[in-house]
Design a protein around this motif. Sequence first.
Motif, PDB file in Angstrom:
ATOM      1  N   LYS A 222       0.957  -1.200   0.013  1.00  0.00           N
ATOM      2  CA  LYS A 222       0.093   0.051   0.000  1.00  0.00           C
ATOM      3  C   LYS A 222       0.718   1.347  -0.049  1.00  0.00           C
ATOM      4  O   LYS A 222       1.786   1.384   0.724  1.00  0.00           O
ATOM      5  CB  LYS A 222      -0.925  -0.087   1.058  1.00  0.00           C
ATOM      6  CG  LYS A 222      -1.905   1.274   1.329  1.00  0.00           C
ATOM      7  CD  LYS A 222      -2.840   1.006   2.333  1.00  0.00           C
ATOM      8  CE  LYS A 222      -4.148   2.032   2.433  1.00  0.00           C
ATOM      9  NZ  LYS A 222      -4.845   2.171   1.093  1.00  0.00           N
ATOM     10  N   LYS A 224       1.797   4.732   0.611  1.00  0.00           N
ATOM     11  CA  LYS A 224       1.709   5.921   1.988  1.00  0.00           C
ATOM     12  C   LYS A 224       2.368   7.095   1.422  1.00  0.00           C
ATOM     13  O   LYS A 224       1.803   7.926   1.488  1.00  0.00           O
ATOM     14  CB  LYS A 224       2.053   5.241   3.314  1.00  0.00           C
ATOM     15  CG  LYS A 224       1.729   6.197   4.264  1.00  0.00           C
ATOM     16  CD  LYS A 224       1.921   5.486   5.485  1.00  0.00           C
ATOM     17  CE  LYS A 224       1.711   6.638   6.775  1.00  0.00           C
ATOM     18  NZ  LYS A 224       2.078   6.127   7.967  1.00  0.00           N
ATOM     19  N   GLN A 229       6.025   2.387   2.319  1.00  0.00           N
ATOM     20  CA  GLN A 229       4.989   1.349   1.703  1.00  0.00           C
ATOM     21  C   GLN A 229       4.895   0.543   2.580  1.00  0.00           C
ATOM     22  O   GLN A 229       5.723  -0.144   3.260  1.00  0.00           O
ATOM     23  CB  GLN A 229       5.699   0.885   0.397  1.00  0.00           C
ATOM     24  CG  GLN A 229       6.095   1.761  -0.539  1.00  0.00           C
ATOM     25  CD  GLN A 229       7.496   2.541  -0.333  1.00  0.00           C
ATOM     26  OE1 GLN A 229       8.465   1.729  -0.006  1.00  0.00           O
ATOM     27  NE2 GLN A 229       7.753   3.779  -0.693  1.00  0.00           N
ATOM     28  N   THR A 232       0.156  -5.038   2.749  1.00  0.00           N
ATOM     29  CA  THR A 232      -1.213  -5.171   3.208  1.00  0.00           C
ATOM     30  C   THR A 232      -1.888  -6.206   2.551  1.00  0.00           C
ATOM     31  O   THR A 232      -1.415  -6.777   1.732  1.00  0.00           O
ATOM     32  CB  THR A 232      -2.022  -3.912   2.522  1.00  0.00           C
ATOM     33  OG1 THR A 232      -1.270  -2.619   2.951  1.00  0.00           O
ATOM     34  CG2 THR A 232      -3.158  -3.730   2.982  1.00  0.00           C
ATOM     35  N   LYS A 234      -5.588  -7.770   1.923  1.00  0.00           N
ATOM     36  CA  LYS A 234      -6.955  -7.269   1.517  1.00  0.00           C
ATOM     37  C   LYS A 234      -7.747  -8.603   1.658  1.00  0.00           C
ATOM     38  O   LYS A 234      -7.537  -9.365   0.618  1.00  0.00           O
ATOM     39  CB  LYS A 234      -7.380  -6.547   0.660  1.00  0.00           C
ATOM     40  CG  LYS A 234      -8.731  -6.036   0.399  1.00  0.00           C
ATOM     41  CD  LYS A 234      -8.791  -5.173  -0.894  1.00  0.00           C
ATOM     42  CE  LYS A 234      -8.184  -3.995  -0.616  1.00  0.00           C
ATOM     43  NZ  LYS A 234      -8.444  -2.767  -1.811  1.00  0.00           N
ATOM     44  N   ALA A 279      -4.919  -2.822  -6.754  1.00  0.00           N
ATOM     45  CA  ALA A 279      -3.686  -3.574  -5.732  1.00  0.00           C
ATOM     46  C   ALA A 279      -2.446  -3.320  -6.750  1.00  0.00           C
ATOM     47  O   ALA A 279      -1.298  -2.918  -6.363  1.00  0.00           O
ATOM     48  CB  ALA A 279      -4.107  -4.822  -5.490  1.00  0.00           C
ATOM     49  N   GLU A 282      -1.396   0.217  -7.044  1.00  0.00           N
ATOM     50  CA  GLU A 282      -0.703   0.837  -5.890  1.00  0.00           C
ATOM     51  C   GLU A 282       0.622   0.058  -5.654  1.00  0.00           C
ATOM     52  O   GLU A 282       1.570   0.790  -5.015  1.00  0.00           O
ATOM     53  CB  GLU A 282      -1.608   0.517  -4.677  1.00  0.00           C
ATOM     54  CG  GLU A 282      -1.448   1.361  -3.374  1.00  0.00           C
ATOM     55  CD  GLU A 282      -2.520   1.486  -2.505  1.00  0.00           C
ATOM     56  OE1 GLU A 282      -2.368   2.183  -1.663  1.00  0.00           O
ATOM     57  OE2 GLU A 282      -3.710   0.992  -2.812  1.00  0.00           O
ATOM     58  N   ASN A 283       0.527  -1.211  -6.048  1.00  0.00           N
ATOM     59  CA  ASN A 283       2.120  -1.606  -5.751  1.00  0.00           C
ATOM     60  C   ASN A 283       3.049  -1.519  -6.764  1.00  0.00           C
ATOM     61  O   ASN A 283       4.251  -1.296  -6.714  1.00  0.00           O
ATOM     62  CB  ASN A 283       1.835  -3.352  -5.901  1.00  0.00           C
ATOM     63  CG  ASN A 283       2.944  -4.167  -5.536  1.00  0.00           C
ATOM     64  OD1 ASN A 283       3.021  -4.281  -4.618  1.00  0.00           O
ATOM     65  ND2 ASN A 283       3.905  -4.393  -6.471  1.00  0.00           N
ATOM     66  N   SER A 286       4.126   1.951  -5.345  1.00  0.00           N
ATOM     67  CA  SER A 286       5.170   1.529  -4.197  1.00  0.00           C
ATOM     68  C   SER A 286       6.541   1.419  -4.810  1.00  0.00           C
ATOM     69  O   SER A 286       7.546   1.509  -4.394  1.00  0.00           O
ATOM     70  CB  SER A 286       4.567   0.661  -3.174  1.00  0.00           C
ATOM     71  OG  SER A 286       3.225   1.001  -2.942  1.00  0.00           O
TER      72      SER A 286
END
Length: 337
Positions: A222, A224, A229, A232, A234, A279, A282-283, A286
Amino acid sequence: MAGIVGRRGWVSVVRNGVLGGNGLVCGGHGVVGVVPRASPWMEQGQQVRWANLKAVRARMRSVGSISKITNAMKVVASTKLRVVQRMYDRAGPFSVGMGHFFDRLGEAAEKTVEETSAGPEGVKTKEAIVAITSDRGLCGGVNSAIVKLVKRNVEAHSDRIDATIFLVGDKGKDGLSRVVGKLFAASYKDVFKSPVTFDLASIIAEEISSRSFDTIAICYNKFKSVISQIPTKKNIAGLEFMKANAHLFDEYEFDTDIDNNQVLMDLFEFQLAAQIFGACLENSTSEQAARMAAMDNATRNAKDMLSRLTLLYNRQRQAVITSELIEIISGAEALQG
């Protein structure tokens, strides 16, 4: 005859005489002659001094080249980070909105996930783990963090969960294959060579939906901030849970000619694809942020090492020059004596 030691070997100073052999003929007030056959230990000392300087110079060139490479990789990573961050800013609300829509499953979904993680003794529930890593390295610890997260999840519930792993990205394969390689169901390479698309996420979601799972866990980093990073996990309830709780969607009117079971199946696949798509974005964000930070640290470390090597080189060079000056002065004083 007296003598001094110079850079080229043993230097003989002859007064009123002749230096024979391979030397120079001396007469009058004397001539400085260089003897080709110098003392071996003196030649060895000179070679060691200059060899050390040569090694330091080679190391300086190597560190300087590494510094240029890491700085170029930092610039490339920062450019890619801006591109993928814009993609995430545009597409992120899509997956977030889908997540909010399915939040109406609320406590029922969370309870199902907990029950499948801690079911009755002797009964194993089926869980699909989607491990999202990068295709390239040199990006800090984002890949190792996902590998540790997946290992910890499998080992902690190995007696209650029958896990199946879907790998997205190539870098997680080496870390997981030694421990949980037998659980691999599918592996997707070169996912992040080009910008991630919803079509690619749909292919992965379709592969997962073709099998029956009680729960689905998506493991990713995730984003940030550029320097932070967060690994996470889910959890998503399976298709059977959605069918069992179809009444939660009664307030919505579905304008379709197909039956409700097919609608729920399509809706489940769409939700899963949306969550995988978000995901992956976002990855990827990161990954680029971690690579930019890692290359920035590497560049600074290379520059610090180059500064230390430059100081060491100057000190050794000055020591060699000082030693030769001392030898020349000592020889001159010996002649005057």
